[in-house]
Design a protein around this motif. Sequence first.
Motif, short mmCIF file in Angstrom:
data_model
loop_
_atom_site.label_atom_id
_atom_site.label_comp_id
_atom_site.label_asym_id
_atom_site.label_seq_id
_atom_site.Cartn_x
_atom_site.Cartn_y
_atom_site.Cartn_z
N THR A 32 -1.17 4.36 8.30
CA THR A 32 -0.85 2.93 8.31
C THR A 32 -0.33 2.50 9.68
N THR A 62 2.33 1.84 -3.30
CA THR A 62 1.33 2.42 -4.22
C THR A 62 1.12 3.90 -3.95
N TYR A 63 0.97 4.25 -2.65
CA TYR A 63 0.78 5.66 -2.31
C TYR A 63 1.97 6.50 -2.74
N VAL A 109 0.19 9.87 5.44
CA VAL A 109 0.01 8.56 4.83
C VAL A 109 0.66 7.48 5.70
N LYS A 144 0.82 -1.21 0.00
CA LYS A 144 0.00 0.00 0.00
C LYS A 144 0.86 1.26 0.00
#
Length: 561
Positions: free
Chosen positions: A483, A419-420, A479, A416
């Motif tokens: 997480t 991707t970010y 971000v 993830k």
Amino acid sequence: MVRTAVYPLAWFPRLSSEQRTGPPRACKTATRALSCFDLLLRRAVVEPNETTLVCSSRESLPRMFQAGSPLVAITNVALQHCFLFERGLAMAVPVSKLFVALALAAWVSVGLVEISAQETPAQTASPAIAGTLSSLERAAGVIGPGYSSPAVVSDTKSLDPAAATRAWLATVPRDQREKSDAYFEGGYWLLLWNFLLVAAISVFLLESRISARLRDFAERAAKLRSIQVACYAIPYFLIVATLSFPLNLYEHFCREHQYGFATQTFLPWFREQLIGFGLTMIGGTILLIALYTVFRRTPRTWWIWGTGVVVIFLFVVVFIAPLFIEPLFNTYEPLTNPQIRDPILAMARANQIPAKQVFEVDASRQTTRVSANVSGVLGTTRIALNDNLLKQCTLPEIRMVMAHEMGHYVLNHGAKLLTYFGIFILIGFALTRVFFDAAVKRWGTRWRVRGIADPAGLPLLVLILSTLLFIATPLLNTVVRVTEREADAFGINTSREPIGMAKAALKLGAYRKLDPMRLEEFIFFDHPSGRARIRMAMDWKAANLPTGESPATGTMPPDRR
């Protein structure tokens, strides 16, 4: 036959050891118990062939039988009809009403004896919690009045998570809080100084035309474009590392020793810096060769293909780092202490993590910080924790930290985040294309930079990207912080150690500000603050969920290896 309910004295509000002394208190408790006994018998409902005894206890069923209490001895005949409830034990027993009365009378007698005697502290429902909680926690409702276990709240409705969080934060001495705040807030300035240093070095290389001279040297040294990029990149990295070394020395050596986090002397530290620089130069050169190949072949859409190259490069680094890079700095050995290893592997099996060993890292020779990770892909998964975590934390805290790291793995945070960051890189490259072309159009002749495919333009590329990165710091931190918070939630639900989470958050507060302002946390924190983590733990605890099953108390395991 009758259906009635028998409640032991243990279900009545418990008294502290001080309240249990003295005849007046015992008489008052006995009167209350007998009144409840009379009320229960008068409210009995007659039903054929059934009598229900309800025995409430904080202890588990096996411990009740080991205790040998009168009520347990009576109800032992009907274990096949036993049902466990949250607050007690229900079982069907074919006895008469008189037999029930005798049983209750015996239980009341045992309760009176317990009140008048000096009682030893009870075994906690979750014996994993370390230490004794402070009086501030009691005042905040972390522990109910007269409750003898620090692991479980007897009445979670009385727990105020906000007050409990403040109580935990108040346990940190003022001097330690000020030291932690000063260290972390100093990082805000370092963020600025590092950006200004990179910008200054880039402008210096452009204005002095050193970058153009390095390009000319590379073109004379080799004919292949890829080799020319390598010939430019190596001296470029050497110049940047040399000019940035004073700030690097202060930030990662002097300052760490000043605050007591570093354990290395200069020579071992410098040796590891050289190893890290060598790896950076090799990896950076490979990345630049790939990027400048894209720049030459796709001069208009390089920002799209370049994003793909960077994402692939990051994936490879993440893949090979645990296996080939990290062992260059530390030694990984299997953890042999079953008291620590087995609970960690049990959590891993429960969450389908394909790891059969837990590794210990000798990080204490470099730092005092605690750390752990669960990393790897395609059969290379590895669970590791550093020896500082083993030395400084109790088993509940270790369980919580490891469950947090497992959360990153199970929730696919690596993919993830990749991707970010890929999206951020794509946006950054798109903006860089605009700014780079505009800068070359205005100052290209002065700097002798021909275009995006010219290695001499690398300092300009770094200047633009570092500026965009500096501006986007709050977004990037958010971000990562999201997480981390997801991993915290996974960790506490897996380990079921709210007190362990709170105590671990306080330990991490040694180098991370515990109670920042909201805006401050948004801009500068890439992990949740200690306050946020403790509040999550207290909210979880207030939900009256069962706590963990760590087989250790607050003391450290006797054998760490």
